[in-house]
Scaffold this motif. Structure first.
Motif, PDB file in Angstrom:
ATOM      1  N   GLN A 158       6.261   0.841   4.582  1.00 46.97           N
ATOM      2  CA  GLN A 158       4.938   0.636   5.160  1.00 46.97           C
ATOM      3  C   GLN A 158       3.998   1.774   4.788  1.00 46.97           C
ATOM      4  N   ALA A 159       4.547   2.993   4.717  1.00 45.53           N
ATOM      5  CA  ALA A 159       3.730   4.163   4.396  1.00 45.53           C
ATOM      6  C   ALA A 159       3.609   4.375   2.904  1.00 45.53           C
ATOM      7  N   VAL A 213       2.168  11.718   5.716  1.00 47.15           N
ATOM      8  CA  VAL A 213       1.763  10.390   5.233  1.00 47.15           C
ATOM      9  C   VAL A 213       2.274   9.312   6.196  1.00 47.15           C
ATOM     10  N   ALA A 273       0.384   9.297   9.406  1.00 46.43           N
ATOM     11  CA  ALA A 273      -0.969   8.754   9.257  1.00 46.43           C
ATOM     12  C   ALA A 273      -0.945   7.237   9.059  1.00 46.43           C
ATOM     13  N   LYS A 274       0.017   6.762   8.276  1.00 43.28           N
ATOM     14  CA  LYS A 274       0.019   5.340   7.919  1.00 43.28           C
ATOM     15  C   LYS A 274       0.677   4.454   8.971  1.00 43.28           C
ATOM     16  N   THR A 275       1.708   4.973   9.639  1.00 44.77           N
ATOM     17  CA  THR A 275       2.459   4.106  10.554  1.00 44.77           C
ATOM     18  C   THR A 275       2.375   4.546  12.011  1.00 44.77           C
TER      19      THR A 275
END
Lengths: 305, 436, 290
Positions: B165-166, B185, B188-190
């Protein structure tokens, strides 16, 4: 009464009557005293000897180390912080508990209040509980996310308190457990002391125009000084000796903030198998508790005259 | 305390032993001529799950040594019960076991007390196939006092779904710097944290793992405290500090309900932990997350090649006052050093064997559906052979762990920096344990 | 419960004073609030013991499907029944033994003169100020290396028989017993043991009840010392067993621990409701005279 060079009475066959007279009391106290010597006096002496040794408990492996255990313990930051922790926990819970006990005793002594026995029984109830059972219950109550306390606080808009994850809150949590367990006990003691004060004393003051709060501070509290001194002494000694409550509730953490001297001594002796060092810690601890008790008695007796 | 809980928890692994029966049969038939010379009754002291495993080989053992009778005594390591029983039997001078199961963390203490028999000549043939980190724990003055049973090579468990997902390629995590970057990362993304890392309840285990990964530890081989002198210790604690400061670590105490919950719910992306954790994830922490987990070697420190560490494990020893020392050793040798029976024991217990010569068996090269079909045992075996030599456990291990944990907690809460934490821990360890 | 409590309470009867007009709302608010604070943890304990583990950490208050399953599992999966028996055995034996030793000792000190009496009494009083933990390590070593009493009830029974507070307590109580009573019995030709058991014991029964309850409660709830000397789960008392559950494998079984907590509280609660008066008098006698 006392005669020098007197042999124990039962050892002298010359005076049978006297011998008989002394035999029975000696026999009456003998069971107690034999056990007292073996399990009360001997261990305390043994402990003093042990404090000058290094020993892992294996027979014949004792090593004399002189004052080394004492020298190390003066540098042992965690032992001293356990002492400070006890003082802090005492300061956090004692005023609330004692003032609470006093106020409750005065309230329960009011003839206007009905069901006095019921209230007294309910407030005293926590004192019966094993601190293992209470400690586990409070750990769940203080749980950060699902604990009832934080959920109730959340219900009135107060953000979650990190009860067991912050050194101050953890001390407060231990303090709350102590207040819960001991306020009822104090109340019962104060109540019985209060009942020795004639009702007319208070009533006379009230008629003289003094307010209830004034009567409480100026008359009730001074009259109950002996009972207050007693519970204070008990609390000072008890807080230093605290063990089960923090072990179960906080495990002594976080960052050692709720570790008490007894926990330190236990850990040194029984987790790390340093019997000599543990014994030295227990003696220094003993000295400090005696000093603290004497200081407290001095403070509480000041201004009595 | 936390270390004990961990070690005992490790042994509760529920094993899906598919090959047990087949291997049991093999173990029984592999034995050629029964040894009738060794006679007597031996008493084996251990706890629940190991006893269940050892007992499963009873029939095969009886065939191989028909005149040795085996009795099991179950004592729990939780709360130190079995170690108290050992010390009690030792100071009483009688009533001890013949064969004793001991966790690495408690082994040195019992060796030093003189409770265990010298097994140097018996263990020697296996030394080439044993990792030094493991052997050191059983050694005193150049002599071996126990035979390693299982080992905990440390790996990095990671969530395949969160990495995907990231958009982070798991294979790119070669160094701890890579790991830190990936943490940002993924966060921030997940929204998921990189790992659970408690502040006020830190148990010191991650720092120990990182020290041992670099071949360092609390003390050096001579027993002198190195925490405040070894740059490797600074590197390890600096990394932990960076993880705290990254904001991508979850402040959750290990081995609590919240801990199991964040793992099962996919709120943490990685777990740098020993091989036994795989069994836990599959067995009872997160059984519903099948296919979501993967295994990587640990990221390396800059300038170092080591991609693993050791955490936990236990060993079998012969009691010094045993009257049947030879029979006791025969028992140990049969169960954990003889190929067929040792493999059968592995299938039954899931205790990852310490003896590297066993790893050639096909049992170690099968895919595991829980880990997306990955052949995780191959990763474990490859890493187990490269565990750096370090002085892992000493007589004072429990105390050292608790003192270091407190200093890490203070650092995590911003009361001191990493250098002060190491200095303070080293000072108090020196004074309490009378070390240099 | 209300009725028993009110009867047992020794607060002055309201009838003795003149009634006041207003109901004291403030006072009721305070006592109700404090009582709720005192009782709520018990309620939570009982409710949790009826919930499965996941629900204990859930957001509800009342159990969704109240069940005694935790209790069933507690007794099936742990030696809790054995622990309950051990707790009773130790508490009853140590209470009975201590009462005998303390009343004999207290009687000796209160009613007789013998050489060294004052010195012995002073030593005993001083010993009461020494914290338990000072003798802890040697006592453990004695139990282990000399007596071989680890994992037996004896370390929790025998040393406690020499209870200095108990002797002091009984001496204070016995001092109020008139000498004439004893002398009359002596003139009738009764032997000293007969006098003690036939004359003295009936008189001091209330004091024995008060002291006995204190001893029983202390033994029942004790944790530190039994946790050191009872390592085998089959020898453990209830508090040691419950606390030890958190060290065992896997998840901390709060469900079983809460059931165990309830089981450990119930006997004390029954004793309290039955003998409330003696609880209060035992506690206050120690305080006021001490």
């Amino acid at each position: 009464m006392s005669r020098p060079l007197d042999l124990p009475a039962f050892a002298r066959p010359a005076r049978p009557a006297r011998r008989r007279k002394h035999l029975w009391p000696m026999l009456f106290i003998a069971p107690f005293f034999v056990l007292f010597l073996v399990f009360g006096v001997y261990p305390v002496i043994f402990s003093a000897v042990l404090s000058f040794q290094e020993w892992n408990g294996a027979p014949g492996q004792q090593v004399w180390v002189g004052w080394q255990n004492y020298a190390s313990l003066f540098q042992d930051r965690y032992f001293w912080s356990s002492m400070t922790n006890s003082v802090l926990i005492f300061l956090l819970h004692f005023p609330v508990m004692t003032l609470g006990g006093l106020v409750l005793a005065v309230i329960l002594n009011e003839n206007r209040l009905r069901f006095q026995g019921l209230w007294r029984a309910m407030i005293f109830l926590p004192h019966l509980t094993s601190m293992v059972a209470a400690g586990i219950t409070f750990r769940l109550l203080f749980e950060r996310d699902s604990g009832l306390v934080n959920r109730m606080l959340g219900g009135v808009g107060i953000p979650a308190v990190p009860w067991l994850d912050n050194e101050w809150w953890a001390r407060v949590a231990v303090g709350i457990l102590l207040v819960w367990a001991w306020t009822g006990y104090q109340m019962v003691i104060f109540l019985s002391a209060l009942q020795t004060i004639p009702g007319e004393v208070n009533e006379a003051a009230l008629i003289d125009g003094a307010g209830r709060v004034q009567v409480f501070w100026k008359i009730t509290v001074p009259l109950m000084r002996p009972a207050i001194v007693f519970v204070t002494t008990l609390s000072v000694i008890g807080t230093f000796a605290l063990y089960t409550e923090p072990v179960i509730l906080t495990g002594g953490g976080p960052i050692h903030a709720t570790t008490t001297p007894t926990m330190e001594i236990y850990a040194q002796a029984f987790n790390n198998i340093r019997y000599g060092y543990g014994a030295a810690l227990s003696y220094v601890y003993f000295a400090i508790v005696v000093a603290a008790t004497l200081l407290q008695l001095r403070l509480t007796n000041r201004g009595q005259g | 305390m936390s270390s004990l809980r961990l070690n005992t928890a490790r042994l509760s692994t529920a094993r899906l032993a598919t090959l047990t029966l087949a291997l049991l049969g093999a173990a029984a038939s592999a034995q050629t001529t029964p040894n009738t010379a060794l006679k007597g009754t031996i008493s084996v002291w251990a706890w629940k799950d190991p006893i269940a495993g050892l007992k499963s080989l009873d029939a095969a053992f009886a065939k191989a040594y028909p005149n040795i009778k085996v009795e099991y005594v179950q004592k729990d390591p939780g709360g130190g019960a079995i170690y108290n029983a050992y010390k009690l039997a030792f100071s009483a001078g009688s009533g001890g076991p013949d064969v004793a199961l001991i966790e690495d963390s408690h082994l040195q203490q019992l060796v030093k007390l003189g409770t265990l028999a010298d097994l140097t000549s018996q263990v020697k043939p296996y030394v080439v196939n044993l990792t030094p980190a493991k052997l050191n724990t059983a050694t005193l003055n150049g002599k071996y006092y126990a035979m390693p049973w299982d080992i905990g090579p440390v790996v990095l468990y990671y969530r395949r779904d969160l990495f995907k997902q990231a958009g982070v390629n798991p294979a790119s995590l070669r160094t701890w710097d890579d790991y830190l970057k990936a943490a940002m990362v993924i966060k921030a993304k997940t929204g998921a944290d990189m790992l659970p890392l408690s502040k006020a309840k830190n148990d010191g285990r991650l720092l120990e793992t990182l020290l041992w990964q670099q071949g360092s530890g609390y003390v050096n081989a001579a027993g002198a405290v190195t925490l405040d002198k070894d740059p490797r210790a600074t590197k390890a604690l600096d990394l932990i500090q960076s993880l705290y400061k990254s904001g991508a670590s979850a402040d959750i105490e290990t081995w609590t309900d919240s801990y199991y919950k964040v793992i099962a719910d996919g709120k943490v992306a990685t777990l740098p932990m020993a091989a036994w954790m795989g069994g836990f994830l599959k067995g009872w922490i997160a059984p519903k997350t099948e296919g979501q987990w993967g295994v990587l070697p640990l990221p390396a420190f800059a300038g170092s090649v080591s991609r693993t560490s050791n955490d936990g494990g236990s060993q079998l020893a012969v009691w010094n006052s045993s009257k049947n020392k030879d029979a006791a050793w025969a028992y140990i040798q049969f169960h954990i050093a003889q190929k067929d029976s040792a493999l059968a024991l592995y299938e039954k217990t899931d205790f990852f064997p310490a003896l590297t010569s066993l790893y050639k068996d096909p049992a170690f090269s099968q895919g595991d559906a829980f880990f997306g079909g990955q052949k995780i045992s191959q990763t474990y075996t490859a890493l187990a052979k490269t565990i750096p030599a370090a002085t892992v456990y000493t007589t004072d291990y429990t105390d050292m762990n608790s003192m270091l944990s407190i200093e890490i907690q203070k650092m995590a809460l911003g009361k001191q920096d990493a250098a002060a934490a190491l200095k303070n821990a080293a000072d108090v360890i020196r004074s309490r344990t009378r070390r240099n | 419960m209300t009725r028993t409590a009110v009867q047992a309470a020794s607060v002055p009867a309201p009838a003795q004073r003149k009634p006041r007009p207003r109901p004291p709302i403030l006072l009721y608010t305070v006592v109700i609030a404090v009582s709720a604070f005192a009782v709520l943890p018990f309620v939570w304990m009982v409710l949790s013991s009826l919930k499965p583990l996941t629900e204990i950490f859930g957001q509800g208050f009342l159990p969704q499907n109240p069940s005694l399953d935790n209790f069933r599992r507690l007794f099936a999966e742990t030696p809790a029944l054995r622990a309950l028996f051990n707790s009773f055995f130790i508490a009853i034996l140590s209470t009975a033994g201590s009462l005998l030793f303390c009343s004999l000792g207290g009687y000796g000190f209160a009613k007789f003169n013998f050489p060294g009496k004052n010195a012995l009494f002073s030593v005993m009083l001083v010993s009461m100020t020494i914290p338990f933990v000072v003798g802890l390590i040697p006592t453990f070593i004695m139990m282990r290396n000399w007596f071989h009493w680890i994992d037996t009830p004896w370390p929790l029974v025998v040393p406690g028989l020499a209870n200095a507070f108990g002797v002091f307590f009984m001496r204070q109580y016995l001092s109020t017993v008139p000498d004439e009573l004893l002398d009359a019995a002596r003139i009738d030709g009764a032997s000293e043991p007969t006098i003690f058991f036939r004359v003295v014991v009936p008189i001091i029964t209330p004091a024995l009840a008060s002291l006995g309850i204190i001893f029983f409660m202390a033994s029942w709830n004790n944790y530190l010392w039994p946790n050191i000397v009872l390592r085998d789960p089959n020898a453990q008392t209830l508090p040691v067993l419950i606390a030890g559950l958190q060290g065992s494998a896997g998840r901390t079984p709060y469900d079983l621990m809460m059931a165990g907590a309830v089981v450990s509280v119930i006997p004390m609660l029954i004793v309290f409701l039955a003998l409330q008066r003696y609880f209060y008098s035992g506690i206050t006698a120690g305080a006021v005279k001490g």
